[in-house]
Design an enzyme around this catalytic site. Sequence first.
Site, mmCIF file in Angstrom:
data_model
loop_
_atom_site.group_PDB
_atom_site.id
_atom_site.type_symbol
_atom_site.label_atom_id
_atom_site.label_comp_id
_atom_site.label_asym_id
_atom_site.label_seq_id
_atom_site.Cartn_x
_atom_site.Cartn_y
_atom_site.Cartn_z
ATOM 1 N N ARG A 1 1.093 -0.962 0.317
ATOM 2 C CA ARG A 1 0.532 0.130 -0.318
ATOM 3 C C ARG A 1 0.706 1.002 0.086
ATOM 4 N NH1 ARG A 1 -1.616 -4.133 2.571
ATOM 5 N NH2 ARG A 1 -3.878 -4.928 1.968
ATOM 6 N N GLY A 2 2.065 1.096 0.177
ATOM 7 C CA GLY A 2 2.894 2.049 0.297
ATOM 8 C C GLY A 2 3.479 2.637 -0.470
ATOM 9 N N ASP B 1 7.841 2.869 -1.729
ATOM 10 C CA ASP B 1 7.618 3.432 -0.958
ATOM 11 C C ASP B 1 9.141 4.125 -0.286
ATOM 12 O OD1 ASP B 1 8.166 1.480 0.951
ATOM 13 O OD2 ASP B 1 5.825 2.202 2.244
ATOM 14 N N ASP C 1 14.599 0.255 3.253
ATOM 15 C CA ASP C 1 15.032 0.346 4.071
ATOM 16 C C ASP C 1 15.745 -0.552 4.245
ATOM 17 O OD1 ASP C 1 14.819 0.132 7.236
ATOM 18 O OD2 ASP C 1 12.693 0.002 7.048
ATOM 19 N N LYS D 1 16.366 4.971 2.765
ATOM 20 C CA LYS D 1 16.995 4.733 4.684
ATOM 21 C C LYS D 1 17.927 4.627 5.043
ATOM 22 C CE LYS D 1 14.074 3.448 7.843
ATOM 23 N NZ LYS D 1 13.843 2.478 8.920
ATOM 24 N N VAL E 1 9.997 5.856 9.618
ATOM 25 C CA VAL E 1 9.812 6.936 9.361
ATOM 26 C C VAL E 1 7.760 6.654 8.860
ATOM 27 C CG1 VAL E 1 11.612 8.240 8.451
ATOM 28 C CG2 VAL E 1 10.282 6.448 6.711
ATOM 29 N N ASP F 1 3.589 4.250 6.608
ATOM 30 C CA ASP F 1 2.345 4.269 7.805
ATOM 31 C C ASP F 1 3.654 3.838 8.719
ATOM 32 O OD1 ASP F 1 1.298 0.591 8.958
ATOM 33 O OD2 ASP F 1 3.136 0.672 6.630
ATOM 34 N N ARG G 1 -0.295 6.887 6.657
ATOM 35 C CA ARG G 1 -0.483 6.557 5.349
ATOM 36 C C ARG G 1 -0.722 8.202 4.486
ATOM 37 N NH1 ARG G 1 2.198 2.045 3.913
ATOM 38 N NH2 ARG G 1 1.539 0.615 4.634
#
Length: 161
Positions: free
Chosen positions: A28-29, A84, A87, A115, A137, A143, A149
Amino acid sequence: MAAEVARIAAEISARLKDRHPLVLGVMRGSVMFAGHLLPQLRFPLHFDYLDVTRYGATTTGGEITWKVSPGTAVAGRVVLVIDDIVDEGHTLAEVRQKLLEAGATEFYSAVFAQKDTGRPKPIVADFIGITVPNKYVFGFGMDVYGAWRNLPAIYALRDDG
């Protein structure tokens, strides 16, 4: 954030404008980032999505879970995955592997944020908007505990939780 998205759109356009790529948003990001990015890509493309997660409703990564594979065949296609954040990079690396195994001829990735963990990642995105510190974040599609979000900017959890 608008300047970063415009820059990424220009970079993608320069590289893929004549390739008619299949663009896949990672649910969903990627929704917020994709919603800002796609209108700025002024070339023909197909759009679909996939749903894969390593976080669920937590702030620590776990096992990668595939919820939905792309509905559009990737075989023989140039694929651009929009997400999104990178990480640790494990999720995007697995997405790349699965799509190449499914027959994608080329794989590209665009992420709004990367990140800075200070550690090597198994994948580096081709198009990166911003680099964020090694904190959890959220906002602009990312989220925290399944919420927020929809925030128009990016925020970090405080170190004390």
